[in-house]
Design a protein around this motif. Structure first.
Motif, PDB file in Angstrom:
ATOM      1  N   MET A   1       0.847  -1.206   0.000  1.00  0.00           N
ATOM      2  CA  MET A   1       0.000   0.000   0.000  1.00  0.00           C
ATOM      3  C   MET A   1       0.881   1.255   0.000  1.00  0.00           C
ATOM      4  N   LEU A   2       1.979   1.217   0.778  1.00  0.00           N
ATOM      5  CA  LEU A   2       2.868   2.388   0.861  1.00  0.00           C
ATOM      6  C   LEU A   2       3.543   2.635  -0.490  1.00  0.00           C
ATOM      7  N   ALA A   3       4.014   1.565  -1.125  1.00  0.00           N
ATOM      8  CA  ALA A   3       4.713   1.726  -2.409  1.00  0.00           C
ATOM      9  C   ALA A   3       3.754   2.253  -3.479  1.00  0.00           C
ATOM     10  N   PHE A   4       2.558   1.671  -3.551  1.00  0.00           N
ATOM     11  CA  PHE A   4       1.586   2.138  -4.556  1.00  0.00           C
ATOM     12  C   PHE A   4       1.239   3.622  -4.307  1.00  0.00           C
ATOM     13  N   THR A   5       0.996   3.959  -3.020  1.00  0.00           N
ATOM     14  CA  THR A   5       0.560   5.330  -2.716  1.00  0.00           C
ATOM     15  C   THR A   5       1.678   6.331  -2.960  1.00  0.00           C
ATOM     16  N   LEU A   6       2.902   5.955  -2.593  1.00  0.00           N
ATOM     17  CA  LEU A   6       4.032   6.869  -2.802  1.00  0.00           C
ATOM     18  C   LEU A   6       4.202   7.176  -4.295  1.00  0.00           C
ATOM     19  N   VAL A   7       4.241   6.125  -5.112  1.00  0.00           N
ATOM     20  CA  VAL A   7       4.479   6.347  -6.541  1.00  0.00           C
ATOM     21  C   VAL A   7       3.315   7.131  -7.148  1.00  0.00           C
ATOM     22  N   ASP A   8       2.101   6.807  -6.739  1.00  0.00           N
ATOM     23  CA  ASP A   8       0.938   7.512  -7.293  1.00  0.00           C
ATOM     24  C   ASP A   8       0.963   8.990  -6.891  1.00  0.00           C
ATOM     25  N   THR A   9       1.336   9.263  -5.623  1.00  0.00           N
ATOM     26  CA  THR A   9       1.397  10.659  -5.146  1.00  0.00           C
ATOM     27  C   THR A   9       2.423  11.432  -5.964  1.00  0.00           C
ATOM     28  N   LEU A  10       3.617  10.846  -6.121  1.00  0.00           N
ATOM     29  CA  LEU A  10       4.677  11.549  -6.857  1.00  0.00           C
ATOM     30  C   LEU A  10       4.310  11.718  -8.334  1.00  0.00           C
ATOM     31  N   ALA A  11       3.674  10.692  -8.897  1.00  0.00           N
ATOM     32  CA  ALA A  11       3.334  10.744 -10.324  1.00  0.00           C
ATOM     33  C   ALA A  11       2.303  11.831 -10.601  1.00  0.00           C
ATOM     34  N   ARG A  12       1.540  12.209  -9.566  1.00  0.00           N
ATOM     35  CA  ARG A  12       0.504  13.217  -9.778  1.00  0.00           C
ATOM     36  C   ARG A  12       0.957  14.628  -9.386  1.00  0.00           C
ATOM     37  N   LEU A  13       2.218  14.766  -8.943  1.00  0.00           N
ATOM     38  CA  LEU A  13       2.746  16.112  -8.663  1.00  0.00           C
ATOM     39  C   LEU A  13       2.971  16.829  -9.999  1.00  0.00           C
ATOM     40  N   GLU A  14       2.894  18.161  -9.958  1.00  0.00           N
ATOM     41  CA  GLU A  14       3.022  18.905 -11.218  1.00  0.00           C
ATOM     42  C   GLU A  14       4.362  18.690 -11.896  1.00  0.00           C
ATOM     43  N   ASP A  15       5.455  18.664 -11.082  1.00  0.00           N
ATOM     44  CA  ASP A  15       6.799  18.523 -11.665  1.00  0.00           C
ATOM     45  C   ASP A  15       7.263  17.062 -11.606  1.00  0.00           C
ATOM     46  N   HIS A  16       6.328  16.124 -11.863  1.00  0.00           N
ATOM     47  CA  HIS A  16       6.666  14.711 -11.695  1.00  0.00           C
ATOM     48  C   HIS A  16       7.768  14.227 -12.647  1.00  0.00           C
ATOM     49  N   ASP A  17       7.935  14.904 -13.797  1.00  0.00           N
ATOM     50  CA  ASP A  17       8.987  14.475 -14.737  1.00  0.00           C
ATOM     51  C   ASP A  17      10.351  14.573 -14.080  1.00  0.00           C
ATOM     52  N   ASP A  18      10.609  15.707 -13.428  1.00  0.00           N
ATOM     53  CA  ASP A  18      11.909  15.895 -12.761  1.00  0.00           C
ATOM     54  C   ASP A  18      12.053  14.952 -11.582  1.00  0.00           C
ATOM     55  N   ILE A  19      10.954  14.705 -10.879  1.00  0.00           N
ATOM     56  CA  ILE A  19      11.027  13.825  -9.712  1.00  0.00           C
ATOM     57  C   ILE A  19      11.482  12.434 -10.141  1.00  0.00           C
ATOM     58  N   PHE A  20      10.924  11.900 -11.200  1.00  0.00           N
ATOM     59  CA  PHE A  20      11.329  10.558 -11.650  1.00  0.00           C
ATOM     60  C   PHE A  20      12.715  10.592 -12.295  1.00  0.00           C
ATOM     61  N   ARG A  21      13.055  11.727 -12.983  1.00  0.00           N
ATOM     62  CA  ARG A  21      14.365  11.801 -13.640  1.00  0.00           C
ATOM     63  C   ARG A  21      15.492  11.751 -12.611  1.00  0.00           C
ATOM     64  N   PHE A  22      15.277  12.375 -11.467  1.00  0.00           N
ATOM     65  CA  PHE A  22      16.367  12.446 -10.492  1.00  0.00           C
ATOM     66  C   PHE A  22      16.234  11.407  -9.366  1.00  0.00           C
ATOM     67  N   ALA A  23      15.311  10.490  -9.502  1.00  0.00           N
ATOM     68  CA  ALA A  23      15.165   9.435  -8.478  1.00  0.00           C
ATOM     69  C   ALA A  23      16.341   8.468  -8.606  1.00  0.00           C
ATOM     70  N   ALA A  24      16.859   8.041  -7.466  1.00  0.00           N
ATOM     71  CA  ALA A  24      18.052   7.182  -7.500  1.00  0.00           C
ATOM     72  C   ALA A  24      17.724   5.780  -6.990  1.00  0.00           C
ATOM     73  N   GLY A  25      18.765   5.042  -6.583  1.00  0.00           N
ATOM     74  CA  GLY A  25      18.615   3.633  -6.206  1.00  0.00           C
ATOM     75  C   GLY A  25      17.636   3.412  -5.066  1.00  0.00           C
ATOM     76  N   GLY A  26      17.622   4.337  -4.108  1.00  0.00           N
ATOM     77  CA  GLY A  26      16.719   4.175  -2.958  1.00  0.00           C
ATOM     78  C   GLY A  26      15.268   4.163  -3.407  1.00  0.00           C
TER      79      GLY A  26
END
Ligand code: NAP
Length: 290
Positions: free
Chosen positions: A194-219
């Protein structure tokens, strides 16, 4: 223990397909019959050598089976058991691999009146974020645990056969009550999903989500791997372990609010204590299990 002459897998996907592969590799069964909704995916299972024979007729699929394994999503247990019921011979052992156990026992009670003595509910604590027979592999259960939740009325021969079957697949088999299974799995598997699904969904719906995924690292990649799991399967799991999961979600929300309050007030001691307790617990877990 005798070999299984005929094993029928209802739902030849990742979990059912991997069990079939493991039992064939261990020479623990003579013939594997696969049943499913789609002739195409069953044909794929035959081509991959996962099953010996495909059936789209449930009566033919379970005829003369020693063991029938339900490898379908937990939300489909009632209709699948209803289809199965008229064709199940009295000697046939029935088991399942569903991630929730209270709901599977409820489904069996709804269809049969009570949990049949030769229906041994089970759950392999093994899997990946992939689905379908193409993702199945024989080693999935090696050195993994399988939980069985027999009832006091369960047939001891059936229980020992299901235990033996999983041991042949390489697993350690543990018996547990249905309630304890559902509480433990809500904490260790269902809440993290539930945490993983909600985290990714929350970030994917942020306005600047392109940069968030571009700079996401191994963690981010490690933490969110399980958000690639099958949405329909997890829809079924969360609705079928509702009470235990809601208890864990509420407990986790409270802890997250406590951490947020500590961050807001700059309470460094509380923040450090939380992180140090968590690191010690995870390091100890990894020493034994990672
Ligand atoms: P999967 O790869 O999607 O396989 C499910 C199989 O069930 C597919 O072959 C699907 O066939 C078939 N199916 C679906 N609905 C059906 C129906 N109404 N009648 C007949 N067949 C049907 O899923 P899975 O990961 O193996 O999961 C199967 C079960 O294992 C679930 O109960 C899940 O809770 C449990 N489990 C999963 C994991 C995991 O990590 N994945 C771990 C432990 C336990 P189609 O080709 O027709 O769709």
């Amino acid at each position: 223990m005798p070999m299984i002459n005929r094993l029928t897998i209802i739902g030849v996907g990742l979990i059912g397909g991997s069990l079939a592969r493991a039992l064939k590799a261990a020479n623990a069964c003579r013939e594997v019959v696969g049943y499913g909704r789609s002739a195409d995916s069953l044909q794929k299972a035959v081509e991959l050598g996962v099953i010996d024979r495909a059936e789209t007729d449930i009566a033919a699929a379970v005829k003369d089976a020693d063991v029938v394994v339900l490898g379908v999503p937990v939300g489909t247990m009632v209709p699948v058991l209803e289809q199965l019921k008229p064709h199940l011979a009295s000697h046939t052992i029935l088991t399942d691999v569903g991630s929730t156990k209270g709901s599977v026992v409820d489904a069996a009670e709804q269809v049969f009146g009570s949990l049949p003595p030769r229906f041994i509910p089970g759950h392999p604590i093994a899997g990946t974020e992939k689905s379908g027979v193409e993702a199945s592999f024989a080693e999935l259960y090696q050195r993994r645990r399988v939980i069985l939740t027999p009832a006091s009325t369960s047939d001891s021969d059936a229980l020992e056969m299901v235990r033996w079957m999983w041991q042949q697949a390489g697993a350690e088999v543990i018996d547990m009550s249905v309630e304890h299974h559902d509480e433990v799995l809500a904490a260790t598997s269902h809440l993290p999903h539930m945490l993983a699904f909600t985290l990714v969904d929350t970030l994917a719906r942020l306005e600047d989500h392109d940069d968030i995924f571009r700079f996401a690292a191994g963690g981010f990649r490690d933490f969110t791997r399980i958000a690639s799991s099958n949405p329909r399967m997890w829809h079924d799991i969360c609705l079928n372990n509702r009470d235990a999961l809601l208890k864990m979600i509420r407990r986790f929300s409270d802890e997250l609010h406590t951490l947020a309050a500590a961050i807001e007030s700059g309470h460094s001691e509380a923040i450090l204590e939380t992180f140090e307790r968590a690191k010690a617990a995870r390091d100890a877990y990894c020493e034994n299990s990672c």
